[in-house]
Structures are given as C-alpha cells and as structure tokens.
Design an enzyme around this catalytic site. Sequence first.
Site, PDB file in Angstrom:
ATOM      1  N   SER A   1       4.125   7.098   9.858  1.00  0.00           N
ATOM      2  CA  SER A   1       3.172   7.380  11.460  1.00  0.00           C
ATOM      3  C   SER A   1       3.778   6.870  12.023  1.00  0.00           C
ATOM      4  CB  SER A   1       1.915   6.910  10.736  1.00  0.00           C
ATOM      5  OG  SER A   1       1.938   5.299  10.879  1.00  0.00           O
TER       6      SER A   1
ATOM      7  N   ASN B   1       0.678  -1.781  -0.135  1.00  0.00           N
ATOM      8  CA  ASN B   1       0.203  -0.284   0.117  1.00  0.00           C
ATOM      9  C   ASN B   1       0.640   1.276   0.001  1.00  0.00           C
ATOM     10  OD1 ASN B   1      -3.093  -1.565   0.107  1.00  0.00           O
ATOM     11  ND2 ASN B   1      -1.454  -2.007   2.170  1.00  0.00           N
TER      12      ASN B   1
ATOM     13  N   ALA C   1       2.155  -3.182   6.961  1.00  0.00           N
ATOM     14  CA  ALA C   1       0.943  -3.718   7.719  1.00  0.00           C
ATOM     15  C   ALA C   1       1.585  -4.930   7.743  1.00  0.00           C
ATOM     16  CB  ALA C   1      -0.025  -4.333   6.952  1.00  0.00           C
TER      17      ALA C   1
ATOM     18  N   HIS D   1       3.933  -6.014  11.567  1.00  0.00           N
ATOM     19  CA  HIS D   1       2.871  -6.689  12.822  1.00  0.00           C
ATOM     20  C   HIS D   1       2.165  -7.983  12.743  1.00  0.00           C
ATOM     21  CE1 HIS D   1       2.251  -2.380  12.701  1.00  0.00           C
ATOM     22  NE2 HIS D   1       1.512  -2.267  11.866  1.00  0.00           N
TER      23      HIS D   1
ATOM     24  N   HIS E   1       8.877   4.525   9.263  1.00  0.00           N
ATOM     25  CA  HIS E   1       7.582   4.440   9.928  1.00  0.00           C
ATOM     26  C   HIS E   1       7.215   5.804   9.106  1.00  0.00           C
ATOM     27  CE1 HIS E   1       6.416  -0.010  10.115  1.00  0.00           C
ATOM     28  NE2 HIS E   1       7.280   0.098  11.180  1.00  0.00           N
TER      29      HIS E   1
ATOM     30  N   ARG F   1      -3.792   7.949  -0.400  1.00  0.00           N
ATOM     31  CA  ARG F   1      -3.893   6.552   0.795  1.00  0.00           C
ATOM     32  C   ARG F   1      -3.540   7.741   2.036  1.00  0.00           C
ATOM     33  NH1 ARG F   1       0.294   2.600   3.957  1.00  0.00           N
ATOM     34  NH2 ARG F   1      -1.213   1.637   4.995  1.00  0.00           N
TER      35      ARG F   1
ATOM     36  N   ARG G   1      -0.788  -2.156  15.826  1.00  0.00           N
ATOM     37  CA  ARG G   1       0.361  -1.869  15.310  1.00  0.00           C
ATOM     38  C   ARG G   1       1.246  -1.398  16.245  1.00  0.00           C
ATOM     39  NH1 ARG G   1      -1.463   0.232  10.000  1.00  0.00           N
ATOM     40  NH2 ARG G   1      -3.442   1.005  10.209  1.00  0.00           N
TER      41      ARG G   1
ATOM     42  N   ASP H   1      12.417 -13.073   9.528  1.00  0.00           N
ATOM     43  CA  ASP H   1      12.610 -14.408   9.868  1.00  0.00           C
ATOM     44  C   ASP H   1      13.663 -14.080   8.134  1.00  0.00           C
ATOM     45  OD1 ASP H   1      12.032 -15.774  11.891  1.00  0.00           O
ATOM     46  OD2 ASP H   1      11.117 -17.053  10.203  1.00  0.00           O
TER      47      ASP H   1
HETATM   48  C1  DQA Z   1       2.922   2.406   7.984  1.00  0.00           C
HETATM   49  C2  DQA Z   1       2.653   1.744   9.872  1.00  0.00           C
HETATM   50  C3  DQA Z   1       1.434   0.610   9.282  1.00  0.00           C
HETATM   51  O1  DQA Z   1       0.741   0.315  10.595  1.00  0.00           O
HETATM   52  C4  DQA Z   1       0.860   0.630   8.189  1.00  0.00           C
HETATM   53  O2  DQA Z   1       0.146  -0.020   8.466  1.00  0.00           O
HETATM   54  C5  DQA Z   1       1.051   0.688   6.945  1.00  0.00           C
HETATM   55  C6  DQA Z   1       2.738   2.171   7.048  1.00  0.00           C
HETATM   56  C7  DQA Z   1       4.039   3.793   7.934  1.00  0.00           C
HETATM   57  O3  DQA Z   1       4.823   3.532   7.599  1.00  0.00           O
HETATM   58  O4  DQA Z   1       2.936   4.746   8.918  1.00  0.00           O
HETATM   59  O5  DQA Z   1       1.273   0.665   6.079  1.00  0.00           O
HETATM   60  O6  DQA Z   1       4.241   1.210   8.124  1.00  0.00           O
END
Ligand code: DQA
Length: 138
Positions: free
Chosen positions: A98, A7, A73, A76, A96, A14, A107, A83
């Site tokens: 966020s 994503n 994602a 998580h 990340h 997004r 998360r 691995d």
């Molecule tokens: C993310 C945070 C993840 O929880 C989320 O699933 C993402 C983006 C981030 O860059 O903040 O797809 O990795």
Amino acid sequence: MVLNGPNLNRLGTREPDIYGASTFADLVSACQNAAASHGMSADVRQTNDEAELIGWLHEASDASTPVILNPAAFTHYSYAVRDACAMLTAPLIEVHISNPAAREEFRHTSVVAGVATGTITGFGLDSYVLAFAALARR
Ligand code: DQA
C-alpha cells in the site's frame, strides 16, 4: 533476500480492499519471476517475529546480500529493525504494497527509510518487481 514482516503471510484475506487479493504465495512467485528476469535469484521469507527478522538482516549483512524489505508494521516503530538495517553492506530497498503516506498518520513515519537505499510504495506486488529492477540497475 526478500524479507517480509508481520501479517504479510495473511495476504489474500487480510484487508483485501487495501492489500488486494494476491496471496503470499503470489508474492513469492512475483519475486522469483522478477529475479529470474534480471538473472538473479530470490530467497523470499516472512516472519511475524521481530527477533527472527533481525537475525535474517544480520545474515544478509554478513554475506553482503542485497535486501528488499517490507518491514510491515515494524516500519513505523522498530528501532531494532532500523539498527539492523543500518549494518547492511549491500543495497536495501524498502517496499510497501500500500502507500503508507496515504493512510493513517502513524503510517507516515518510517524509521527504516533513513537507512534504506530507496523506498518503493503503493504499487501492490509490483513494488517488489520494481525493487528488483532498481537492484538490477545498480
Ligand atoms: C505495509 C504497510 C504497513 O503500514 C502495514 O503495517 C503493513 C503492510 C504495506 O506493505 O503496505 O503490514 O508494509
């Protein structure tokens, strides 16, 4: 190698309230500029496919290439990605955009963090820029 999970190709449209207005192309430029400023180069990739991401981690492991990884994602719940990260032979920085610790409970767990050299979260695209600075200092 700068590897991005599912994503993240949708950045810009997004959930902009969480991830901001920058696009994936902006992420690539930010990484290339940060790398160049430290005399490095950046091979920036994104996939929505867990198997492809694992293949890239194997490639990095075989070549002893440092990795900046936003597992998205997969962070998580993917023990397979963890691995593959555990096999890396050069530094691994988990990033990340966020701050997952300030978001939903699911998360708050990163299965990757325990095999990363370190983690940088919550600074938008600057998380990647800071990761290059950290790599350069090592
Ligand atoms: C993310 C945070 C993840 O929880 C989320 O699933 C993402 C983006 C981030 O860059 O903040 O797809 O990795």
